[in-house]
Scaffold this active site. Sequence first.
Site, PDB file in Angstrom:
ATOM      1  N   HIS A   1       0.834  -1.194   0.000  1.00  0.00           N
ATOM      2  CA  HIS A   1       0.000   0.000   0.000  1.00  0.00           C
ATOM      3  C   HIS A   1       0.876   1.254   0.000  1.00  0.00           C
ATOM      4  O   HIS A   1       1.580   1.513   0.976  1.00  0.00           O
ATOM      5  CB  HIS A   1      -0.878  -0.035   1.261  1.00  0.00           C
ATOM      6  CG  HIS A   1      -1.899   1.042   1.332  1.00  0.00           C
ATOM      7  ND1 HIS A   1      -1.886   2.000   2.310  1.00  0.00           N
ATOM      8  CD2 HIS A   1      -2.968   1.310   0.550  1.00  0.00           C
ATOM      9  CE1 HIS A   1      -2.921   2.805   2.141  1.00  0.00           C
ATOM     10  NE2 HIS A   1      -3.593   2.407   1.081  1.00  0.00           N
TER      11      HIS A   1
ATOM     12  N   GLU B   1       0.908  -0.706  -4.882  1.00  0.00           N
ATOM     13  CA  GLU B   1      -0.318   0.095  -4.950  1.00  0.00           C
ATOM     14  C   GLU B   1       0.041   1.556  -5.139  1.00  0.00           C
ATOM     15  O   GLU B   1       1.016   2.042  -4.538  1.00  0.00           O
ATOM     16  CB  GLU B   1      -1.111  -0.081  -3.645  1.00  0.00           C
ATOM     17  CG  GLU B   1      -2.535   0.423  -3.709  1.00  0.00           C
ATOM     18  CD  GLU B   1      -2.813   1.812  -3.149  1.00  0.00           C
ATOM     19  OE1 GLU B   1      -3.936   2.305  -3.291  1.00  0.00           O
ATOM     20  OE2 GLU B   1      -1.882   2.424  -2.572  1.00  0.00           O
TER      21      GLU B   1
ATOM     22  N   ASP C   1      -1.727   5.730  -5.979  1.00  0.00           N
ATOM     23  CA  ASP C   1      -2.867   6.627  -6.164  1.00  0.00           C
ATOM     24  C   ASP C   1      -2.519   7.563  -7.306  1.00  0.00           C
ATOM     25  O   ASP C   1      -1.572   8.347  -7.209  1.00  0.00           O
ATOM     26  CB  ASP C   1      -3.089   7.438  -4.875  1.00  0.00           C
ATOM     27  CG  ASP C   1      -3.380   6.526  -3.701  1.00  0.00           C
ATOM     28  OD1 ASP C   1      -4.463   5.935  -3.675  1.00  0.00           O
ATOM     29  OD2 ASP C   1      -2.507   6.395  -2.821  1.00  0.00           O
TER      30      ASP C   1
ATOM     31  N   HIS D   1      -0.998  10.510  -3.006  1.00  0.00           N
ATOM     32  CA  HIS D   1      -2.258  10.152  -2.353  1.00  0.00           C
ATOM     33  C   HIS D   1      -3.162  11.343  -2.043  1.00  0.00           C
ATOM     34  O   HIS D   1      -4.335  11.370  -2.408  1.00  0.00           O
ATOM     35  CB  HIS D   1      -2.000   9.378  -1.054  1.00  0.00           C
ATOM     36  CG  HIS D   1      -3.272   9.065  -0.326  1.00  0.00           C
ATOM     37  ND1 HIS D   1      -3.830   9.924   0.601  1.00  0.00           N
ATOM     38  CD2 HIS D   1      -4.127   8.036  -0.440  1.00  0.00           C
ATOM     39  CE1 HIS D   1      -4.969   9.413   1.043  1.00  0.00           C
ATOM     40  NE2 HIS D   1      -5.174   8.266   0.432  1.00  0.00           N
TER      41      HIS D   1
ATOM     42  N   GLU E   1      -5.002   2.964  -8.309  1.00  0.00           N
ATOM     43  CA  GLU E   1      -6.249   3.653  -7.934  1.00  0.00           C
ATOM     44  C   GLU E   1      -6.360   4.964  -8.700  1.00  0.00           C
ATOM     45  O   GLU E   1      -5.446   5.796  -8.662  1.00  0.00           O
ATOM     46  CB  GLU E   1      -6.277   3.932  -6.421  1.00  0.00           C
ATOM     47  CG  GLU E   1      -7.542   4.690  -6.043  1.00  0.00           C
ATOM     48  CD  GLU E   1      -7.681   5.014  -4.557  1.00  0.00           C
ATOM     49  OE1 GLU E   1      -6.883   4.506  -3.728  1.00  0.00           O
ATOM     50  OE2 GLU E   1      -8.589   5.802  -4.234  1.00  0.00           O
TER      51      GLU E   1
HETATM   52  O1  G3P Z   1      -6.556   1.815  -2.341  1.00  0.00           O
HETATM   53  C1  G3P Z   1      -6.837   1.175  -1.157  1.00  0.00           C
HETATM   54  C2  G3P Z   1      -6.747   2.206  -0.125  1.00  0.00           C
HETATM   55  O2  G3P Z   1      -5.546   2.837  -0.391  1.00  0.00           O
HETATM   56  C3  G3P Z   1      -7.854   3.197  -0.182  1.00  0.00           C
HETATM   57  O3  G3P Z   1      -7.626   4.245   0.666  1.00  0.00           O
HETATM   58  O4  G3P Z   1      -7.147   6.569   1.060  1.00  0.00           O
HETATM   59  O5  G3P Z   1      -5.341   4.890   1.274  1.00  0.00           O
HETATM   60  O6  G3P Z   1      -6.196   5.504  -0.957  1.00  0.00           O
HETATM   61  P1  G3P Z   1      -6.509   5.357   0.493  1.00  0.00           P
HETATM   62 CA    CA Z   2      -5.160   3.976  -2.510  1.00  0.00          CA
END
Ligand code: G3P
Ligand code: CA
Length: 337
Positions: free
Chosen positions: A33, A60, A62, A75, A153
């Site tokens: 993450h 992962e 953003d 993010h 994402e």
């Molecule tokens: O993408 C999974 C998780 O990351 C969603 O929350 O706010 O950390 O992007 P966030």
């Molecule tokens: Ca995310």
Amino acid sequence: MLFLGIGVVIYGRSGGKKLAERLGVPRPAIIAHRGASYLAPEETAPAYMLASEMGVDYLELDLQRTKDGVLIAVHDDDLRRTTNIAEVFPNREMDTVDKFTFGELQSLDAGSWFNIRFQDRARASFKNVRILRLEDVLEIAEGGFHKPGLYIETKSARRFPGIEKQLVEILTARGWITPHARVSESPPTERARARVIFQSFEPNSLALLKELAPQVPAVLLIDETMMKKDGWYALLTRAEQLGVGIGTWGYQWSQDPGWSIKDAPNRYVTTWPWYTGQAHRTGLLVHPWAIDERWEMWMVSFFGADGIFTNRPELALLFYGRADHIDLKPMWERIGY
Ligand code: G3P
Ligand code: CA
């Protein structure tokens, strides 16, 4: 009743296996993450390189877009938490990411905040690490030994019209997604055949991605607000229409000092085994985020989760028996941080 309960738990635990196999998604999937973001500044080169070096299944990120159209991994909506924006652009620190050109963002230090906030994990080499473009993350994933996939994402996607098309074009041009195959013919790792997974909190963004690249697995993220507004069944139906999975929020009790047992039924429902079982019966994988404690890993796994987003892949790899031990020192040396 007891037997029914046990049945539900057992079904919840096993129902995702066939789905994951069909989709070519490793199970349990270890999704780093924002990279190995407990140990390095999130969404930067050291965080992604370290996670890749460890052997995670997915990195992962953003995705957002700069003023001049460059796709980047950040993010937050703005840059105050993870850069020195206030120092470099004193009157613009409240501006959102899309108000800056990529050139401007390159003048920011995206690592020193981590050293100040997490002194026990600070490293001199984090100073002045830069914000990454999507292409930089692809390059990191393509390099090294393990070659993880990407779990991307589209963040705040409604602020970035056309970002889905741009994303699919870049991934296609770099050979990360092919026009028809859902699974990669030459897997990046022995475990992951689905090289890319899309994720979003925004159904409209997932719908666009599905139109543009139906062969790529897509996961609808859900949070507490969406649960309150739409309810579980509506979200499940939406996730089924849009993709192959649901990204539920995890427990994180340890990070929530205000938590009380009274909150449990409402706040953390989506990883209970009967929810996981329902998702599996609907044909959806379940990937909770962000699971950072061993006991949380144990619990969501016991309840049937098909993988986890974690800021601590170094713990997850040990927990799932994917590594006997993690020796960080040679890893830091190999990646040069
Ligand atoms: O993408 C999974 C998780 O990351 C969603 O929350 O706010 O950390 O992007 P966030
Ligand atoms: Ca995310």
